[in-house]
Scaffold this motif. Sequence first.
Motif, PDB file in Angstrom:
ATOM      1  N   LEU A  23       0.806  -1.212   0.000  1.00  0.00           N
ATOM      2  CA  LEU A  23       0.000   0.000   0.000  1.00  0.00           C
ATOM      3  C   LEU A  23       0.841   1.264   0.000  1.00  0.00           C
ATOM      4  N   SER A  24       1.977   1.232   0.688  1.00  0.00           N
ATOM      5  CA  SER A  24       2.823   2.422   0.761  1.00  0.00           C
ATOM      6  C   SER A  24       4.255   2.015   1.086  1.00  0.00           C
ATOM      7  N   VAL A  25       5.182   2.942   0.850  1.00  0.00           N
ATOM      8  CA  VAL A  25       6.603   2.720   1.115  1.00  0.00           C
ATOM      9  C   VAL A  25       7.152   3.950   1.837  1.00  0.00           C
ATOM     10  N   ASP A  26       7.889   3.709   2.927  1.00  0.00           N
ATOM     11  CA  ASP A  26       8.559   4.781   3.664  1.00  0.00           C
ATOM     12  C   ASP A  26      10.065   4.615   3.534  1.00  0.00           C
ATOM     13  N   ILE A  27      10.772   5.737   3.610  1.00  0.00           N
ATOM     14  CA  ILE A  27      12.231   5.738   3.548  1.00  0.00           C
ATOM     15  C   ILE A  27      12.755   6.342   4.848  1.00  0.00           C
ATOM     16  N   TRP A  28      13.790   5.727   5.427  1.00  0.00           N
ATOM     17  CA  TRP A  28      14.315   6.167   6.717  1.00  0.00           C
ATOM     18  C   TRP A  28      15.287   7.333   6.537  1.00  0.00           C
ATOM     19  N   GLN A  29      14.985   8.437   7.236  1.00  0.00           N
ATOM     20  CA  GLN A  29      15.850   9.612   7.223  1.00  0.00           C
ATOM     21  C   GLN A  29      16.666   9.613   8.510  1.00  0.00           C
ATOM     22  N   GLY A  77      24.132   7.509   1.724  1.00  0.00           N
ATOM     23  CA  GLY A  77      24.450   6.257   2.386  1.00  0.00           C
ATOM     24  C   GLY A  77      23.465   5.170   2.002  1.00  0.00           C
ATOM     25  N   ALA A  78      23.621   4.017   2.608  1.00  0.00           N
ATOM     26  CA  ALA A  78      22.696   2.906   2.349  1.00  0.00           C
ATOM     27  C   ALA A  78      21.286   3.291   2.798  1.00  0.00           C
ATOM     28  N   ILE A  79      20.299   2.852   2.033  1.00  0.00           N
ATOM     29  CA  ILE A  79      18.910   3.280   2.255  1.00  0.00           C
ATOM     30  C   ILE A  79      18.084   2.147   2.835  1.00  0.00           C
ATOM     31  N   THR A  80      17.384   2.454   3.918  1.00  0.00           N
ATOM     32  CA  THR A  80      16.468   1.511   4.557  1.00  0.00           C
ATOM     33  C   THR A  80      15.036   1.871   4.192  1.00  0.00           C
ATOM     34  N   LEU A  81      14.261   0.866   3.819  1.00  0.00           N
ATOM     35  CA  LEU A  81      12.858   1.068   3.454  1.00  0.00           C
ATOM     36  C   LEU A  81      11.959   0.249   4.372  1.00  0.00           C
ATOM     37  N   ARG A  82      10.711   0.654   4.459  1.00  0.00           N
ATOM     38  CA  ARG A  82       9.687  -0.199   5.057  1.00  0.00           C
ATOM     39  C   ARG A  82       8.441  -0.139   4.173  1.00  0.00           C
ATOM     40  N   PHE A  83       7.743  -1.275   4.124  1.00  0.00           N
ATOM     41  CA  PHE A  83       6.580  -1.413   3.261  1.00  0.00           C
ATOM     42  C   PHE A  83       5.337  -1.671   4.108  1.00  0.00           C
ATOM     43  N   TRP A 132       3.599  -3.702   8.752  1.00  0.00           N
ATOM     44  CA  TRP A 132       4.773  -3.019   8.205  1.00  0.00           C
ATOM     45  C   TRP A 132       5.926  -4.005   8.142  1.00  0.00           C
ATOM     46  N   VAL A 133       6.630  -4.041   7.023  1.00  0.00           N
ATOM     47  CA  VAL A 133       7.773  -4.915   6.846  1.00  0.00           C
ATOM     48  C   VAL A 133       8.984  -4.056   6.497  1.00  0.00           C
ATOM     49  N   GLN A 134      10.086  -4.255   7.234  1.00  0.00           N
ATOM     50  CA  GLN A 134      11.250  -3.397   7.081  1.00  0.00           C
ATOM     51  C   GLN A 134      12.368  -4.100   6.320  1.00  0.00           C
ATOM     52  N   ALA A 135      13.071  -3.336   5.480  1.00  0.00           N
ATOM     53  CA  ALA A 135      14.224  -3.839   4.703  1.00  0.00           C
ATOM     54  C   ALA A 135      15.421  -2.938   4.988  1.00  0.00           C
ATOM     55  N   PRO A 136      16.227  -3.273   6.008  1.00  0.00           N
ATOM     56  CA  PRO A 136      17.359  -2.420   6.382  1.00  0.00           C
ATOM     57  C   PRO A 136      18.447  -2.397   5.301  1.00  0.00           C
TER      58      PRO A 136
END
Length: 250
Positions: A179-185, A210-216, A226-230
Amino acid sequence: MGFSLKFQFCLVSVMVLLPALCISQEYFVKSRATYYGSPDCLATPSGACGFGEYGRTVNDANVAGVSKLFKNGTGCGNCYQVRCTNPQICTDNGVKIVVTDYGEGDYTDFILSTRAYVMMAQSDFAAHLFAYGVVDVEYQRISCQYFGYKLQVKIKEHSKYPNYLAIVMLYQAGKNEILSVDIWQEDCKEWIGMRRAYGAVFDTANPPYGAITLRFQVRGSAGLTWVQAPNVIPSDWKSGVAYETDIQLY
């Protein structure tokens, strides 16, 4: 859409391969379906989901464009079993497809790749099925399963390192919808929502260094989670490259 010599070539070249899918819904919905009239028997590479070449070849090229099932892009990557309802020319099982595009016409829910359309017909009856052009079908939502693959994040080709990032998720298994994607700042210690640009494509301007972490945010059999991909996207990310996550959706 009549049957022509170019489709005769498609029929000869089609290999009957078992898609990596399994049934997981108990009822069928009545609808109508037609097919893409492309010379190479595949779907269009510029599909509305934003999958690119993946959207033409995934699932042994058994793919479809859909209308109401598109769900403003949320339906991209969903899987369905589609079977035509004429017992004289159609098989009982039909074909199992992946949604990779938006399409509508003549009250159809599905516009199948030519290869997928062939799979609905009994042996030696494909020409009869093509002669109809549009056929009555019934469909059900099923679970997607991609053996040997975890969820992948592909950097869209129009991304511009390091100032603009657009992504699309591949190999979305199970009966899940992203449904959505967030990016870690990291600098401000908070999640920032990415924009759904179109279809299954999410983007953001000025992504973090730097390396980007996402969560879906995923809606599926487990409800809303929510599922996180570090660190799934490396600091030196490149356009057109797909990066595998550790996420295995079911």
